[in-house]
Scaffold this motif. Sequence first.
Motif, PDB file in Angstrom:
ATOM      1  N   ALA A 115      42.078  51.842  47.172  1.00 28.29           N
ATOM      2  CA  ALA A 115      41.334  51.854  45.911  1.00 28.29           C
ATOM      3  C   ALA A 115      41.059  53.284  45.488  1.00 28.29           C
ATOM      4  O   ALA A 115      40.628  54.114  46.294  1.00 28.29           O
ATOM      5  N   VAL A 116      41.280  53.575  44.211  1.00 31.90           N
ATOM      6  CA  VAL A 116      40.961  54.878  43.632  1.00 31.90           C
ATOM      7  C   VAL A 116      39.582  54.832  42.987  1.00 31.90           C
ATOM      8  O   VAL A 116      38.695  55.604  43.321  1.00 31.90           O
ATOM      9  N   THR A 117      39.407  53.925  42.033  1.00 24.82           N
ATOM     10  CA  THR A 117      38.107  53.736  41.376  1.00 24.82           C
ATOM     11  C   THR A 117      37.761  52.256  41.410  1.00 24.82           C
ATOM     12  O   THR A 117      38.644  51.394  41.518  1.00 24.82           O
ATOM     13  N   VAL A 118      36.479  51.946  41.291  1.00 27.38           N
ATOM     14  CA  VAL A 118      36.016  50.567  41.429  1.00 27.38           C
ATOM     15  C   VAL A 118      34.955  50.281  40.379  1.00 27.38           C
ATOM     16  O   VAL A 118      34.200  51.178  39.970  1.00 27.38           O
ATOM     17  N   GLY A 119      34.898  49.032  39.936  1.00 24.42           N
ATOM     18  CA  GLY A 119      33.852  48.557  39.034  1.00 24.42           C
ATOM     19  C   GLY A 119      33.451  47.143  39.422  1.00 24.42           C
ATOM     20  O   GLY A 119      34.054  46.540  40.318  1.00 24.42           O
ATOM     21  N   TYR A 120      32.471  46.604  38.735  1.00 21.83           N
ATOM     22  CA  TYR A 120      31.984  45.251  39.030  1.00 21.83           C
ATOM     23  C   TYR A 120      32.034  44.415  37.771  1.00 21.83           C
ATOM     24  O   TYR A 120      31.628  44.864  36.690  1.00 21.83           O
ATOM     25  N   LEU A 121      32.522  43.168  37.900  1.00 23.52           N
ATOM     26  CA  LEU A 121      32.599  42.256  36.766  1.00 23.52           C
ATOM     27  C   LEU A 121      32.419  40.822  37.243  1.00 23.52           C
ATOM     28  O   LEU A 121      33.245  40.291  37.996  1.00 23.52           O
ATOM     29  N   ASP A 122      31.322  40.178  36.835  1.00 21.63           N
ATOM     30  CA  ASP A 122      31.100  38.740  37.033  1.00 21.63           C
ATOM     31  C   ASP A 122      31.295  38.298  38.483  1.00 21.63           C
ATOM     32  O   ASP A 122      31.930  37.273  38.767  1.00 21.63           O
ATOM     33  N   GLY A 123      30.772  39.074  39.430  1.00 24.04           N
ATOM     34  CA  GLY A 123      30.862  38.694  40.842  1.00 24.04           C
ATOM     35  C   GLY A 123      32.039  39.289  41.576  1.00 24.04           C
ATOM     36  O   GLY A 123      32.131  39.161  42.803  1.00 24.04           O
ATOM     37  N   TYR A 124      32.957  39.920  40.863  1.00 25.58           N
ATOM     38  CA  TYR A 124      34.140  40.519  41.475  1.00 25.58           C
ATOM     39  C   TYR A 124      34.020  42.044  41.478  1.00 25.58           C
ATOM     40  O   TYR A 124      33.550  42.644  40.512  1.00 25.58           O
ATOM     41  N   PHE A 125      34.482  42.668  42.556  1.00 21.98           N
ATOM     42  CA  PHE A 125      34.794  44.090  42.507  1.00 21.98           C
ATOM     43  C   PHE A 125      36.221  44.227  41.978  1.00 21.98           C
ATOM     44  O   PHE A 125      37.131  43.526  42.424  1.00 21.98           O
ATOM     45  N   VAL A 126      36.407  45.113  41.013  1.00 21.36           N
ATOM     46  CA  VAL A 126      37.718  45.369  40.417  1.00 21.36           C
ATOM     47  C   VAL A 126      38.106  46.804  40.765  1.00 21.36           C
ATOM     48  O   VAL A 126      37.310  47.722  40.575  1.00 21.36           O
ATOM     49  N   PHE A 127      39.319  47.004  41.275  1.00 25.32           N
ATOM     50  CA  PHE A 127      39.734  48.351  41.661  1.00 25.32           C
ATOM     51  C   PHE A 127      41.211  48.538  41.365  1.00 25.32           C
ATOM     52  O   PHE A 127      41.980  47.568  41.279  1.00 25.32           O
ATOM     53  N   ASN A 128      41.617  49.794  41.186  1.00 30.15           N
ATOM     54  CA  ASN A 128      43.026  50.085  40.951  1.00 30.15           C
ATOM     55  C   ASN A 128      43.677  50.624  42.209  1.00 30.15           C
ATOM     56  O   ASN A 128      43.105  51.422  42.957  1.00 30.15           O
ATOM     57  N   GLU A 129      44.886  50.165  42.439  1.00 28.74           N
ATOM     58  CA  GLU A 129      45.671  50.562  43.606  1.00 28.74           C
ATOM     59  C   GLU A 129      46.249  51.954  43.382  1.00 28.74           C
ATOM     60  O   GLU A 129      46.729  52.266  42.286  1.00 28.74           O
ATOM     61  N   PRO A 130      46.248  52.820  44.389  1.00 26.39           N
ATOM     62  CA  PRO A 130      46.794  54.171  44.211  1.00 26.39           C
ATOM     63  C   PRO A 130      48.283  54.150  43.873  1.00 26.39           C
ATOM     64  O   PRO A 130      49.046  53.333  44.394  1.00 26.39           O
ATOM     65  N   ASN A 131      48.685  55.055  42.964  1.00 26.93           N
ATOM     66  CA  ASN A 131      50.098  55.272  42.626  1.00 26.93           C
ATOM     67  C   ASN A 131      50.814  53.983  42.249  1.00 26.93           C
ATOM     68  O   ASN A 131      51.913  53.687  42.739  1.00 26.93           O
ATOM     69  N   SER A 132      50.190  53.206  41.374  1.00 29.23           N
ATOM     70  CA  SER A 132      50.731  51.896  41.048  1.00 29.23           C
ATOM     71  C   SER A 132      50.241  51.455  39.683  1.00 29.23           C
ATOM     72  O   SER A 132      49.251  51.966  39.150  1.00 29.23           O
ATOM     73  N   GLN A 133      50.926  50.468  39.106  1.00 30.36           N
ATOM     74  CA  GLN A 133      50.459  49.814  37.894  1.00 30.36           C
ATOM     75  C   GLN A 133      49.476  48.691  38.197  1.00 30.36           C
ATOM     76  O   GLN A 133      48.897  48.118  37.270  1.00 30.36           O
ATOM     77  N   ARG A 134      49.260  48.382  39.458  1.00 26.36           N
ATOM     78  CA  ARG A 134      48.476  47.207  39.826  1.00 26.36           C
ATOM     79  C   ARG A 134      46.979  47.501  39.930  1.00 26.36           C
ATOM     80  O   ARG A 134      46.579  48.585  40.338  1.00 26.36           O
ATOM     81  N   PHE A 135      46.205  46.478  39.585  1.00 27.65           N
ATOM     82  CA  PHE A 135      44.769  46.487  39.836  1.00 27.65           C
ATOM     83  C   PHE A 135      44.395  45.134  40.423  1.00 27.65           C
ATOM     84  O   PHE A 135      45.078  44.123  40.194  1.00 27.65           O
ATOM     85  N   TRP A 136      43.316  45.121  41.180  1.00 30.17           N
ATOM     86  CA  TRP A 136      42.970  43.963  41.995  1.00 30.17           C
ATOM     87  C   TRP A 136      41.524  43.534  41.748  1.00 30.17           C
ATOM     88  O   TRP A 136      40.703  44.333  41.283  1.00 30.17           O
ATOM     89  N   VAL A 137      41.237  42.287  42.132  1.00 34.35           N
ATOM     90  CA  VAL A 137      39.858  41.823  42.266  1.00 34.35           C
ATOM     91  C   VAL A 137      39.673  41.350  43.703  1.00 34.35           C
ATOM     92  O   VAL A 137      40.611  40.846  44.336  1.00 34.35           O
ATOM     93  N   THR A 138      38.469  41.544  44.213  1.00 31.02           N
ATOM     94  CA  THR A 138      38.147  41.043  45.546  1.00 31.02           C
ATOM     95  C   THR A 138      37.771  39.571  45.444  1.00 31.02           C
ATOM     96  O   THR A 138      37.723  38.993  44.351  1.00 31.02           O
ATOM     97  N   SER A 139      37.487  38.957  46.572  1.00 35.59           N
ATOM     98  CA  SER A 139      36.971  37.598  46.555  1.00 35.59           C
ATOM     99  C   SER A 139      35.615  37.576  45.861  1.00 35.59           C
ATOM    100  O   SER A 139      34.922  38.598  45.800  1.00 35.59           O
ATOM    101  N   LEU A 140      35.238  36.443  45.315  1.00 41.62           N
ATOM    102  CA  LEU A 140      33.981  36.327  44.590  1.00 41.62           C
ATOM    103  C   LEU A 140      32.809  36.634  45.523  1.00 41.62           C
ATOM    104  O   LEU A 140      32.683  36.027  46.594  1.00 41.62           O
ATOM    105  N   ASN A 141      31.986  37.617  45.131  1.00 41.84           N
ATOM    106  CA  ASN A 141      30.783  38.021  45.870  1.00 41.84           C
ATOM    107  C   ASN A 141      31.078  38.525  47.284  1.00 41.84           C
ATOM    108  O   ASN A 141      30.188  38.525  48.135  1.00 41.84           O
ATOM    109  N   ASP A 142      32.298  38.966  47.544  1.00 47.79           N
ATOM    110  CA  ASP A 142      32.636  39.499  48.866  1.00 47.79           C
ATOM    111  C   ASP A 142      33.659  40.619  48.708  1.00 47.79           C
ATOM    112  O   ASP A 142      34.866  40.372  48.589  1.00 47.79           O
ATOM    113  N   GLY A 143      33.172  41.846  48.724  1.00 52.55           N
ATOM    114  CA  GLY A 143      34.048  42.987  48.538  1.00 52.55           C
ATOM    115  C   GLY A 143      34.950  43.281  49.710  1.00 52.55           C
ATOM    116  O   GLY A 143      35.916  44.041  49.566  1.00 52.55           O
ATOM    117  N   ALA A 144      34.671  42.701  50.872  1.00 53.06           N
ATOM    118  CA  ALA A 144      35.478  42.976  52.057  1.00 53.06           C
ATOM    119  C   ALA A 144      36.690  42.075  52.151  1.00 53.06           C
ATOM    120  O   ALA A 144      37.549  42.291  53.012  1.00 53.06           O
TER     121      ALA A 144
END
Length: 435
Positions: free
Chosen positions: A134-163
């Motif tokens: 993860a490069v940068t991270v934010g929070y939206l509606d129970g999800y952590f949202v982060f962007n993958e390094p050196n990629s076009q992809r971004f991810w969400v974690t499991s609901l209410n569980d960033g690990a």
Amino acid sequence: MKTPILGSSYVARSVNAADSRMVNLFPEMVPDGGKEPAFLQRAPGLRLVGAVGDGPIRGMWRFGDFLYVASGGKLYRVDANFAATELGLINGSGPVSMSDNGVQLFVACNPDAFIYNASTGAFAQVTDPDFPGAVTVGYLDGYFVFNEPNSQRFWVTSLNDGASVDPLDFASAEANPDDVVSLMVSHREVWLFGNNSIEVWYNAGLADFPLARIQGAVLEFGCQAPYSVAKMDNSLFWLGADARGSGVVYRSNGYNAQRISTHAVEWQIQQYAVTNDALAYTYQQDGHSFYVLIFPTAQATWVFDVSTGAWHERAYWDGVEFRRHRSNCQANFAGRIVVGDWEGNELYAFDLTTYADNGETQRWLRSWRALPMGQNTLKRTAQHSLQLDCESGVGAATVDSYFILTENNLFLTTESDDLLLTNDISPDVGSNPQV
């Protein structure tokens, strides 16, 4: 005559056209009924409030009743008295991005990430085998949202569980074929900043991957520095870049990019050998909302004041020259605007009644053309006195102040260790100083 001391920093490519600097000063407008339409306010001093770890201060985040501080290779929890408790080790040496979901704090260190659980006190690295970094991270509606390094992809974690990360919980920003370098959550929307473009997604509540792109919300302006993105005044601010060039500062206006940098600021940025290491933070004090843009390698700090639309410089005086401001990151905590030192382990409060930077001289500089625009008749004139209207009584008890007149400049200075002022009035072009 009145000389135009008000204004902003504007040193043009040709100093014959404009050679105006504003360092550690900013203009404040006065409503009808004031003595003048505006005055120059001094930038806040740095008042030491605490020290955390070994430094430098890489990031801060207020969560609950505590301030969480990344200092050097460790994460700390700081209470309202600025007493620090070590939580654990983190990786990297550059800026960190943090966000929380009310229970967990997610710390993105590019590429590794760490989770602190405020309920259990557990702190650990994210080790899910599907976590891509993860490069940068934010929070939206129970999800952590982060962007993958050196990629076009971004991810969400499991609901209410960033690990926890599901291997299918990602999407790609594909409106343009550029990597996502940063993201920011604003007004429940995820802004994905690419090298050459920006697109905006929202929570559509979809079954497989909850986010979807907002149709038409694609900006053909990119981001030059991942950590230059900051949020303020219902807008996002960033250092821009695209296929046509770079070095322009933008703010969002709906789903459009509005240029806020001036030609002079852009020319200064273009002189810097390295700009992709720029980082930024925002803060509000006395009704002024500031976007602070720092260039670590270039040792420069530029500040945009939303209330006036004017730029000025912030700087630390090292005894010989101006260098980048001491601040590296910011948080609003314990009733103070707290900033962390970029080099040491100190935490400071921005204080408008403190006239020094952690006990060191805070020098200011204002230089400008002596005659208002369009009033240079190229005729020799003589001025027999100079009146400077300023508020006194905040420096040393007895201070010797004096003017120094050189061939091209007029300086106002004092001999106080607590208040060392320098004012440079640059005359119009020619051999005749117009002061």
